[in-house]
Motif scaffolding. Structure first.
Motif, PDB file in Angstrom:
ATOM      1  N   PRO A 173      86.746  74.199 131.536  1.00 29.29           N
ATOM      2  CA  PRO A 173      85.867  75.370 131.368  1.00 29.29           C
ATOM      3  C   PRO A 173      86.049  76.388 132.489  1.00 29.29           C
ATOM      4  O   PRO A 173      85.637  77.542 132.334  1.00 29.29           O
ATOM      5  N   LEU A 174      86.638  75.980 133.607  1.00 29.72           N
ATOM      6  CA  LEU A 174      86.823  76.808 134.794  1.00 29.72           C
ATOM      7  C   LEU A 174      85.457  77.212 135.365  1.00 29.72           C
ATOM      8  O   LEU A 174      84.494  77.247 134.619  1.00 29.72           O
ATOM      9  N   GLN A 213      79.885  78.040 126.245  1.00 31.19           N
ATOM     10  CA  GLN A 213      81.175  77.477 126.671  1.00 31.19           C
ATOM     11  C   GLN A 213      81.703  76.581 125.554  1.00 31.19           C
ATOM     12  O   GLN A 213      82.903  76.557 125.264  1.00 31.19           O
ATOM     13  N   SER A 253      78.288  83.396 138.316  1.00 27.65           N
ATOM     14  CA  SER A 253      79.167  83.294 137.143  1.00 27.65           C
ATOM     15  C   SER A 253      80.249  84.356 137.238  1.00 27.65           C
ATOM     16  O   SER A 253      80.000  85.465 137.706  1.00 27.65           O
ATOM     17  N   THR A 254      81.428  84.014 136.807  1.00 24.75           N
ATOM     18  CA  THR A 254      82.478  85.024 136.578  1.00 24.75           C
ATOM     19  C   THR A 254      82.709  85.158 135.079  1.00 24.75           C
ATOM     20  O   THR A 254      82.482  86.215 134.483  1.00 24.75           O
ATOM     21  N   ARG A 255      83.161  84.062 134.446  1.00 21.18           N
ATOM     22  CA  ARG A 255      83.541  84.110 133.037  1.00 21.18           C
ATOM     23  C   ARG A 255      82.397  84.429 132.085  1.00 21.18           C
ATOM     24  O   ARG A 255      82.511  85.313 131.230  1.00 21.18           O
ATOM     25  N   THR A 256      81.310  83.679 132.201  1.00 21.93           N
ATOM     26  CA  THR A 256      80.282  83.783 131.163  1.00 21.93           C
ATOM     27  C   THR A 256      79.652  85.175 131.179  1.00 21.93           C
ATOM     28  O   THR A 256      79.540  85.830 130.136  1.00 21.93           O
ATOM     29  N   HIS A 280      75.429  74.149 128.026  1.00 18.63           N
ATOM     30  CA  HIS A 280      76.170  75.423 128.151  1.00 18.63           C
ATOM     31  C   HIS A 280      76.792  75.705 126.778  1.00 18.63           C
ATOM     32  O   HIS A 280      78.007  75.611 126.594  1.00 18.63           O
ATOM     33  N   ARG A 288      71.396  82.853 132.269  1.00 21.73           N
ATOM     34  CA  ARG A 288      71.805  81.638 133.006  1.00 21.73           C
ATOM     35  C   ARG A 288      70.756  81.376 134.079  1.00 21.73           C
ATOM     36  O   ARG A 288      70.319  82.308 134.753  1.00 21.73           O
TER      37      ARG A 288
HETATM   38  N1   CP Z   1      82.862  78.328 132.467  1.00 20.04           N
HETATM   39  C1   CP Z   1      81.903  79.013 133.119  1.00 20.04           C
HETATM   40  O1   CP Z   1      80.704  78.893 132.804  1.00 20.04           O
HETATM   41  O2   CP Z   1      82.358  79.826 134.119  1.00 20.04           O
HETATM   42  P1   CP Z   1      81.433  80.769 134.999  1.00 20.04           P
HETATM   43  O3   CP Z   1      80.530  79.869 135.827  1.00 20.04           O
HETATM   44  O4   CP Z   1      82.369  81.584 135.839  1.00 20.04           O
HETATM   45  O5   CP Z   1      80.596  81.599 134.077  1.00 20.04           O
END
Ligand code: CP
Length: 307
Positions: free
Chosen positions: A263-264, A132, A49-52, A129, A101
């Motif tokens: 969501p990227l 998100q 993961s980056t964002r979450t 998710h 996660r």
């Molecule tokens: N949108 C999202 O869950 O991104 P990550 O996988 O980077 O957390």
């Protein structure tokens, strides 16, 4: 103990309360900068993961709290065979709230059943998710001023895209919505989501493979990545990965007030040439995700009696 495992764990009124808090944080972040002083968030990420993960960590830091955790299963005792249940009991001794996660669907639910602190599902396999979805809801609300009476197109990997499953479930509680499900045949929305959510609530939906054909009627276009990590063989992934690539040309028949979400991470689904289009909302969506996670941490810690 309140947890967030499925977006339906929160009523529409509670989701509105989270959006109101997030908007208040955006308006006056200083008011919230010390509210979690002395509190700890554990981020237990058994999948990349980056964002979450980083938005949860940024959220807790901006609330004045601290963070601990791991970003891959191999650096935790899961690599030695420790169960999710035992991990949750152990981390409850160290932290006031947990964001997890996990590649296995239902793992955060098992953690919640065994933890003595609130547990947040930060993505479980191809299932759900919900945080998100919090980011998605605030983005739609801020862009459109409402969450009802609109046509939402969901495009890409609707089979494995857990963000899509959570978003449809959340949006199914608002009036006057219709969905256009745009995907290759092999990546259609799972039958259980259509049956238990869309058909159960009498929500109109159409299924198509044709993104450009659907474009003129859409108020929201939610693009998704083909989820390579959920495929059983690479050949299928390679065949399907570029099924939809949104380019400026494909937007020529779109509404002038269309909102484009994703969501990227993106791979190829949205050309970078779209990034400067005023209808592109996906980087705002990232920022709103942090504010909604701040609001969520506050709500769960308050309900646990920790604040
Ligand atoms: N949108 C999202 O869950 O991104 P990550 O996988 O980077 O957390």
């Amino acid at each position: 103990m309140r947890h967030l495992i499925d977006i339906l764990d929160f009523s529409p009124e509670e989701l509105q309360e989270l959006m109101d808090t997030a908007n208040d944080i955006i308006a006056d972040p200083a008011k919230y900068s010390e509210v979690c002083r002395g509190k700890k968030l554990a981020t237990l990420f058994f999948e990349p993961s980056t964002r979450t993960r980083l938005s949860f960590e940024a959220a807790m830091i901006e609330l004045g709290g601290s963070v601990l955790g791991f970003s891959e299963a191999q650096s935790s005792s899961a690599a030695k065979g420790e169960s999710v249940a035992d991990t949750a009991k152990v981390i409850s001794c160290y932290a006031d709230i947990i964001a997890m996660r996990h590649p296995k669907e239902g793992a955060p639910l098992v953690a919640a059943a065994n933890a003595s602190v609130p547990v947040i599902n930060a993505g479980d396999g191809g299932h759900n998710h919900p945080t998100q979805t919090l980011a998605d809801l605030l983005t739609i609300y801020r862009e459109k001023g409402r969450l009802d009476h609109m046509t939402i197109g969901l495009c890409g990997d609707l089979k494995f895209g857990r963000t899509v499953h959570s978003l449809i479930t959340a949006m199914s509680r608002y009036e006057g919505l219709q969905f256009v499900l745009i995907s290759p045949e092999e990546l259609k929305l799972p039958s259980y989501v259509k049956k238990e959510v869309l058909r159960a609530k009498g929500i109109p939906y159409a299924q198509t493979t044709d993104l450009e054909g659907a474009m003129p009627e859409l108020d929201i276009l939610y693009m998704t990545r083909v989820q390579r990590e959920r495929f059983f063989n690479e050949e299928d992934y390679l065949r399907l990965k570029d099924s939809y690539i949104l380019t400026p040309d494909k937007l020529k028949n779109a509404k002038s007030d269309l909102s484009i979400l994703h969501p990227l991470p993106r791979v190829n689904e949205i050309s970078v040439a779209i990034d400067d289009d005023p209808r592109a909302c996906y980087f705002k969506q990232v920022l709103y995700g942090k504010y909604m996670r701040m609001a969520l941490i506050l709500k769960l810690l308050k309900e646990a009696g920790s604040l």
